[in-house]
Each structure stands twice: as structure tokens, then as C-alpha cells.
Design a protein around this motif. Structure first.
Motif, PDB file in Angstrom:
ATOM      1  N   ARG A  73       0.804  -1.226   0.000  1.00  0.00           N
ATOM      2  CA  ARG A  73       0.000   0.000   0.000  1.00  0.00           C
ATOM      3  C   ARG A  73       0.836   1.275   0.000  1.00  0.00           C
ATOM      4  O   ARG A  73       0.423   2.285  -0.550  1.00  0.00           O
ATOM      5  CB  ARG A  73      -0.942   0.014   1.205  1.00  0.00           C
ATOM      6  N   LEU A  74       2.022   1.236   0.638  1.00  0.00           N
ATOM      7  CA  LEU A  74       2.855   2.447   0.713  1.00  0.00           C
ATOM      8  C   LEU A  74       4.069   2.384  -0.219  1.00  0.00           C
ATOM      9  O   LEU A  74       4.849   3.324  -0.283  1.00  0.00           O
ATOM     10  CB  LEU A  74       3.327   2.682   2.147  1.00  0.00           C
ATOM     11  N   ASN A  75       4.234   1.249  -0.898  1.00  0.00           N
ATOM     12  CA  ASN A  75       5.346   1.076  -1.848  1.00  0.00           C
ATOM     13  C   ASN A  75       6.719   1.254  -1.211  1.00  0.00           C
ATOM     14  O   ASN A  75       7.646   1.748  -1.858  1.00  0.00           O
ATOM     15  CB  ASN A  75       5.184   2.013  -3.054  1.00  0.00           C
ATOM     16  N   ILE A  76       6.842   0.855   0.041  1.00  0.00           N
ATOM     17  CA  ILE A  76       8.152   0.868   0.699  1.00  0.00           C
ATOM     18  C   ILE A  76       8.783  -0.489   0.423  1.00  0.00           C
ATOM     19  O   ILE A  76       8.141  -1.523   0.651  1.00  0.00           O
ATOM     20  CB  ILE A  76       8.016   1.104   2.216  1.00  0.00           C
ATOM     21  N   PRO A  77      10.011  -0.519  -0.071  1.00  0.00           N
ATOM     22  CA  PRO A  77      10.639  -1.811  -0.373  1.00  0.00           C
ATOM     23  C   PRO A  77      10.639  -2.729   0.852  1.00  0.00           C
ATOM     24  O   PRO A  77      10.944  -2.298   1.969  1.00  0.00           O
ATOM     25  CB  PRO A  77      12.064  -1.433  -0.786  1.00  0.00           C
ATOM     26  N   SER A  78      10.310  -3.983   0.636  1.00  0.00           N
ATOM     27  CA  SER A  78      10.251  -4.926   1.753  1.00  0.00           C
ATOM     28  C   SER A  78      11.615  -5.117   2.403  1.00  0.00           C
ATOM     29  O   SER A  78      11.689  -5.353   3.609  1.00  0.00           O
ATOM     30  CB  SER A  78       9.664  -6.265   1.304  1.00  0.00           C
ATOM     31  N   ASP A  79      12.703  -4.986   1.620  1.00  0.00           N
ATOM     32  CA  ASP A  79      14.021  -5.142   2.233  1.00  0.00           C
ATOM     33  C   ASP A  79      14.320  -4.025   3.232  1.00  0.00           C
ATOM     34  O   ASP A  79      15.122  -4.202   4.145  1.00  0.00           O
ATOM     35  CB  ASP A  79      15.129  -5.265   1.188  1.00  0.00           C
ATOM     36  N   VAL A  80      13.669  -2.886   3.101  1.00  0.00           N
ATOM     37  CA  VAL A  80      13.788  -1.812   4.094  1.00  0.00           C
ATOM     38  C   VAL A  80      12.975  -2.175   5.330  1.00  0.00           C
ATOM     39  O   VAL A  80      13.432  -2.020   6.462  1.00  0.00           O
ATOM     40  CB  VAL A  80      13.315  -0.460   3.515  1.00  0.00           C
ATOM     41  N   LEU A  81      11.782  -2.688   5.125  1.00  0.00           N
ATOM     42  CA  LEU A  81      10.878  -2.979   6.240  1.00  0.00           C
ATOM     43  C   LEU A  81      11.336  -4.149   7.107  1.00  0.00           C
ATOM     44  O   LEU A  81      10.963  -4.229   8.274  1.00  0.00           O
ATOM     45  CB  LEU A  81       9.467  -3.244   5.710  1.00  0.00           C
ATOM     46  N   ILE A  82      12.143  -5.051   6.562  1.00  0.00           N
ATOM     47  CA  ILE A  82      12.588  -6.202   7.356  1.00  0.00           C
ATOM     48  C   ILE A  82      13.863  -5.925   8.145  1.00  0.00           C
ATOM     49  O   ILE A  82      14.301  -6.775   8.908  1.00  0.00           O
ATOM     50  CB  ILE A  82      12.777  -7.466   6.487  1.00  0.00           C
ATOM     51  N   GLN A  83      14.431  -4.734   7.988  1.00  0.00           N
ATOM     52  CA  GLN A  83      15.651  -4.396   8.722  1.00  0.00           C
ATOM     53  C   GLN A  83      15.377  -4.402  10.224  1.00  0.00           C
ATOM     54  O   GLN A  83      14.310  -4.001  10.675  1.00  0.00           O
ATOM     55  CB  GLN A  83      16.159  -3.000   8.323  1.00  0.00           C
ATOM     56  N   PRO A  84      16.358  -4.852  11.017  1.00  0.00           N
ATOM     57  CA  PRO A  84      16.173  -4.798  12.467  1.00  0.00           C
ATOM     58  C   PRO A  84      16.101  -3.350  12.943  1.00  0.00           C
ATOM     59  O   PRO A  84      16.726  -2.464  12.358  1.00  0.00           O
ATOM     60  CB  PRO A  84      17.412  -5.495  13.033  1.00  0.00           C
ATOM     61  N   TYR A  85      15.337  -3.121  13.993  1.00  0.00           N
ATOM     62  CA  TYR A  85      15.226  -1.788  14.582  1.00  0.00           C
ATOM     63  C   TYR A  85      14.885  -1.943  16.057  1.00  0.00           C
ATOM     64  O   TYR A  85      14.475  -3.009  16.507  1.00  0.00           O
ATOM     65  CB  TYR A  85      14.189  -0.931  13.845  1.00  0.00           C
ATOM     66  N   HIS A  86      15.065  -0.868  16.788  1.00  0.00           N
ATOM     67  CA  HIS A  86      14.841  -0.908  18.230  1.00  0.00           C
ATOM     68  C   HIS A  86      13.402  -0.542  18.564  1.00  0.00           C
ATOM     69  O   HIS A  86      12.837   0.372  17.985  1.00  0.00           O
ATOM     70  CB  HIS A  86      15.784   0.053  18.949  1.00  0.00           C
ATOM     71  N   LEU A  87      12.854  -1.276  19.507  1.00  0.00           N
ATOM     72  CA  LEU A  87      11.541  -0.957  20.046  1.00  0.00           C
ATOM     73  C   LEU A  87      11.727  -0.116  21.299  1.00  0.00           C
ATOM     74  O   LEU A  87      12.758  -0.200  21.972  1.00  0.00           O
ATOM     75  CB  LEU A  87      10.773  -2.232  20.398  1.00  0.00           C
ATOM     76  N   ALA A  88      10.721   0.675  21.634  1.00  0.00           N
ATOM     77  CA  ALA A  88      10.755   1.444  22.879  1.00  0.00           C
ATOM     78  C   ALA A  88      10.608   0.473  24.045  1.00  0.00           C
ATOM     79  O   ALA A  88       9.872  -0.512  23.960  1.00  0.00           O
ATOM     80  CB  ALA A  88       9.610   2.462  22.888  1.00  0.00           C
ATOM     81  N   ARG A  89      11.307   0.754  25.088  1.00  0.00           N
ATOM     82  CA  ARG A  89      11.204  -0.098  26.277  1.00  0.00           C
ATOM     83  C   ARG A  89       9.956   0.286  27.047  1.00  0.00           C
ATOM     84  O   ARG A  89       9.652   1.448  27.229  1.00  0.00           O
ATOM     85  CB  ARG A  89      12.424   0.088  27.160  1.00  0.00           C
ATOM     86  N   SER A  90       9.222  -0.716  27.502  1.00  0.00           N
ATOM     87  CA  SER A  90       8.021  -0.437  28.301  1.00  0.00           C
ATOM     88  C   SER A  90       8.408  -0.336  29.765  1.00  0.00           C
ATOM     89  O   SER A  90       9.518  -0.678  30.178  1.00  0.00           O
ATOM     90  CB  SER A  90       7.000  -1.553  28.107  1.00  0.00           C
ATOM     91  N   GLU A  91       7.511   0.143  30.560  1.00  0.00           N
ATOM     92  CA  GLU A  91       7.746   0.257  32.004  1.00  0.00           C
ATOM     93  C   GLU A  91       8.042  -1.102  32.602  1.00  0.00           C
ATOM     94  O   GLU A  91       8.806  -1.211  33.560  1.00  0.00           O
ATOM     95  CB  GLU A  91       6.534   0.898  32.685  1.00  0.00           C
TER      96      GLU A  91
END
Length: 131
Positions: free
Chosen positions: A109-127
Motif C-alpha cells: 500500500r505504501l510502496n516501501i521496499p520490503s528489504d527496508v521494512l525487514i531491517q532490524p530496529y529498536h523498540l521502545a522499552r516499556s515500564e
């Protein structure tokens, strides 16, 4: 092919750029020696640039935010894509990781390459995660 050499230094790189520039002004006919020379120079330049100025893929969440901003779609559109406002909010605030299904929907739907979307990234830490 006359005058082709490896690109090892900035001077070699500048030389190759100057050599290839003429081909942009007058494109060589396919199958000619000039076309072959253009291809070799292009490959040499690309290898040198990849080695010395590699550009990493963007962070998946930043890529989503960028596309939403550039298309004036906004979080509401992402909510439509992902199926709920809360899921879109959690993804954009790094509280929920992208699933394979989400990646496929965003890619389609947004035409963002899937190889960009599968890159590792950091999640926010919860309480709950904090010591």
C-alpha cells in the motif's frame, strides 16, 4: 577498451567521473566499443562508491514516517492499512514490532521496499522492561 584502469584513489575516481561524463552528453549505441567502455566505467564507479560511501537502509519506522509525511497520508492511513488506529500508533511509537503480515501490507500500500521494512530496529522499552 582503451584507457580503463582500476579506481583505487580519489584521483582515480575523479578521472572515471570525467571519462563517463561524455557518455551522458552523447549516449553510445548498444553493442559498440563505447557502450562497453561506458558499462565498465559505470561498474567501476559503482563498486568504488559502494566501498567508500555505502548508504545503509533506513530504519523501517523512519521509512514509514517519511512516506506518510511525503504523501500527506498520515497515521490514519496507516491505521487503515494495518486494521486499527491503536496498532498504527503502537508501530509508529515503536511499542509493537512489525509482523510479516504488516510488512506485506505496508509494502503493497505504501510502496516501501520490503528489504527496508525487514531491517532490524529498536523498540521502545516499556515500564515492565525497566529494572
Amino acid at each position: 577498451m582503451e584507457n580503463i584502469r582500476a579506481i583505487r584513489t580519489e584521483d582515480d575516481y575523479e578521472w572515471a567521473l570525467a571519462e563517463i561524463e561524455a557518455y551522458f552528453e552523447k549516449e553510445p549505441a548498444p553493442g559498440t566499443p563505447d557502450a562497453d567502455r561506458f558499462d565498465v566505467l559505470s561498474d567501476l564507479i559503482a563498486v568504488y562508491e559502494d566501498k567508500h560511501w555505502a548508504i545503509d537502509d533506513p530504519d523501517p519506522i523512519e521509512a514509514i514516517k517519511y512516506v506518510l509525511d511525503q504523501t500527506d497520508a498520515g497515521q490514519a492511513y496507516l491505521a487503515e492499512v494495518l486494521g486499527s488506529r491503536s496498532r498504527a500508533s503502537e508501530v509508529l511509537n515503536r511499542k509493537r514490532a512489525l509482523s510479516l503480515a504488516m510488512i506485506q501490507k505496508i509494502h503493497n500500500r505504501l510502496n516501501i521496499p520490503s528489504d527496508v521494512l525487514i531491517q532490524p530496529y529498536h523498540l521502545a522499552r516499556s515500564e515492565l522492561d525497566r529494572p
